[in-house]
Design an enzyme around this catalytic site. Structure first.
Site, PDB file in Angstrom:
ATOM      1  N   ASP A 138     -10.560   3.688   2.118  1.00 42.75           N
ATOM      2  CA  ASP A 138     -10.455   2.522   0.990  1.00 42.75           C
ATOM      3  C   ASP A 138     -11.011   3.040  -0.424  1.00 42.75           C
ATOM      4  OD1 ASP A 138     -10.294  -0.179  -0.168  1.00 42.75           O
ATOM      5  OD2 ASP A 138     -12.470  -0.062  -0.073  1.00 42.75           O
ATOM      6  N   SER A 139     -10.944   2.514  -1.370  1.00 43.46           N
ATOM      7  CA  SER A 139     -11.368   3.134  -2.660  1.00 43.46           C
ATOM      8  C   SER A 139     -12.792   2.787  -2.736  1.00 43.46           C
ATOM      9  CB  SER A 139     -10.577   2.267  -3.733  1.00 43.46           C
ATOM     10  OG  SER A 139     -10.616   0.894  -3.722  1.00 43.46           O
ATOM     11  N   CYS A 162      -6.935  -0.712   1.558  1.00 40.17           N
ATOM     12  CA  CYS A 162      -7.135  -0.848   0.129  1.00 40.17           C
ATOM     13  C   CYS A 162      -5.681  -1.209  -0.206  1.00 40.17           C
ATOM     14  CB  CYS A 162      -7.266   0.493  -0.651  1.00 40.17           C
ATOM     15  SG  CYS A 162      -7.305   0.558  -2.274  1.00 40.17           S
ATOM     16  N   GLU A 170     -19.588  -8.198  -4.901  1.00 43.72           N
ATOM     17  CA  GLU A 170     -20.437  -6.844  -4.928  1.00 43.72           C
ATOM     18  C   GLU A 170     -21.851  -7.322  -5.254  1.00 43.72           C
ATOM     19  OE1 GLU A 170     -18.711  -3.382  -6.317  1.00 43.72           O
ATOM     20  OE2 GLU A 170     -16.869  -3.353  -5.144  1.00 43.72           O
ATOM     21  N   CYS A 203      -6.922  -9.212  -1.365  1.00 41.84           N
ATOM     22  CA  CYS A 203      -8.039  -8.518  -1.746  1.00 41.84           C
ATOM     23  C   CYS A 203      -9.442  -7.963  -0.667  1.00 41.84           C
ATOM     24  CB  CYS A 203      -8.684  -8.775  -3.240  1.00 41.84           C
ATOM     25  SG  CYS A 203     -10.096  -7.914  -3.525  1.00 41.84           S
ATOM     26  N   HIS A 246     -12.161  -7.862  -0.757  1.00 40.92           N
ATOM     27  CA  HIS A 246     -13.473  -8.192  -1.029  1.00 40.92           C
ATOM     28  C   HIS A 246     -13.530  -9.791  -0.522  1.00 40.92           C
ATOM     29  CE1 HIS A 246     -14.119  -4.714  -3.212  1.00 40.92           C
ATOM     30  NE2 HIS A 246     -15.330  -5.007  -3.420  1.00 40.92           N
TER      31      HIS A 246
END
Lengths: 273, 273
Positions: free
Chosen positions: B9-10, B72, B151, B184, B186
């Site tokens: 993943d990034s 990702c 985050e 996404c 997240h």
């Protein structure tokens, strides 16, 4: 139009899988083969189920299918591994997709499975679930009244509700499953009744839906998804009574099934190795 | 213990995919690589994303992984096809599993997708959906406030609710989708908020859950599911700040992540071809 996809079943039950395949893969052409003449496979010895399944497979291989779906729990339990290792095309059955979907869904790792006596006795679902996660706790319940009820078109109303309610009682009393696998291809037709009886907190999984989704992945994985945009004309074959098959099929599908040919058992025997 | 599975993943977002992989495949060992130092990939040119992704892949190939998951969206869009055709192991990304699950779920063929600006602009989800069924109608909405919110650990409460509500407003007003893809990695952390905002009639799909389930199928399909019953010890690597990574990771996982080593960027460059 590219190559078709073969779907085999012991009878009409697999039509729920075919319906999902057609919905989720609208560009693909399907050839369905239902062995209604020799249905059900459940009570038959393993060797005989393998023989009958191979007869259907031989017919479909001559039709140059690009993938094979075994839309029958019994045939999946007895022949999947062999067909996967012998045939030069991808083969999937209906048991593992249901098991994987249950693992994805369940948070408390307590899973119920309903199916025919044969499927429940075979322990195919508990084995598939525990092979991936041995902490899974699985409760199986055979529901013999469901198949005749569905084939007789009793899909709603007080009689259907009463049968579903009394049949599922042991499972409701047993313990706290959060996921229920419909481990028989007939059951998606009474999914709403089962859902209502079990309660909205139970995630009811239809193997056919999951099998169709996994078929989509395998086709993409092998780069053989249909590219064109012509409308596929599916073919439905039965080894038994055409009218009876057509009657059930047209009750189950939203649109009437156009093509429905009879294949004589002798033709099977001619194509068998 | 057999070979491990690689997850790249990034940054930290792919940890939601790793969490699902660990839940649905509890016997498998995972090695996670998050390129937090050079995150996010979204605004970077395609060639650079490919270069960075290959650096991670080279490291994992030296660790003898049996399968690779690109957790990702940007890296999937830019490198999946190339990696699938070049690497000798199975590779899957996060876009197609989400698309297939949406097709399985949707009854009215109207699907919403939310993601970063880059993912929405790339049209990767509409393309994946229409490749299977061109009658799908897809509405994409970029949700830039969601990643920083997640985050920073704002996962519930009035502030989070207000951000989710105002960001999703255009999608709610637009039209009658019945399925929403969290495009996404997240977003699964605010799935409940999104579900509440969109309403219980919308099926909210988390790509991570679907990717884990498809990984399970591909491992079974290749007969490389872990057989043993030893408890796997996963490894988590970051190219950036270890403490920051550990902080986010331990906030997201139910159990603290034990192993977490730093890989210097130089080490990447040494292993690059």
């Amino acid at each position: 139009m590219g190559k078709p996809i073969g779907v085999i079943d012991s009878g009409v039950g697999g039509l729920t899988v075919a319906r999902e395949l057609m919905r989720q893969l609208p560009k693909e052409k399907f050839i369905y083969l239902g062995d209604t003449l020799r249905c059900p496979y459940g009570p038959r010895p393993k060797d005989q189920v393998k023989e009958f399944t191979w007869q259907m497979v031989h017919y479909l291989m001559r039709r140059d299918i690009k993938m094979l779906i075994i839309a029958c729990n019994t045939a999946t339990a007895y022949t999947l591994n062999e067909l996967q290792s012998v045939l030069p095309i991808p083969v999937i059955g209906v048991i593992e997709p249901g098991a994987r979907a249950a693992i994805k869904s369940s948070r408390n790792k307590r899973i119920g499975v309903i199916g025919t006596e044969g499927t429940i006795k075979s322990q195919a679902y508990p084995e598939a679930l525990k092979a991936i996660d041995h902490s899974m706790r699985v409760n199986g319940l055979a529901c013999p009244p469901f198949v005749p009820m569905v084939e007789n078109g009793i899909l709603e109303g007080p009689e259907a509700e009463e049968i579903v309610s009394s049949t599922l009682l042991p499972l409701k009393e047993m313990n706290h499953i959060d996921t229920l696998i419909l481990g028989c291809t007939h059951y998606p037709l009474i999914k709403d009744l089962v859902q209502k009886e079990m309660g909205s907190h139970i995630n009811v999984i239809s193997s056919g839906e999951e099998t169709a989704s996994e078929t989509s992945l395998i086709l993409a994985y092998h780069n053989v998804l249909e590219q064109g945009d012509s409308t596929p004309v599916h073919e439905f074959y039965t080894t038994g009574d055409m009218e009876k098959f057509r009657l059930v099929a047209n009750r189950w599908f939203e649109e009437p099934i156009q093509v429905l040919k009879l294949i004589e058992l002798e033709q099977f025997e001619k194509t068998a190795k």
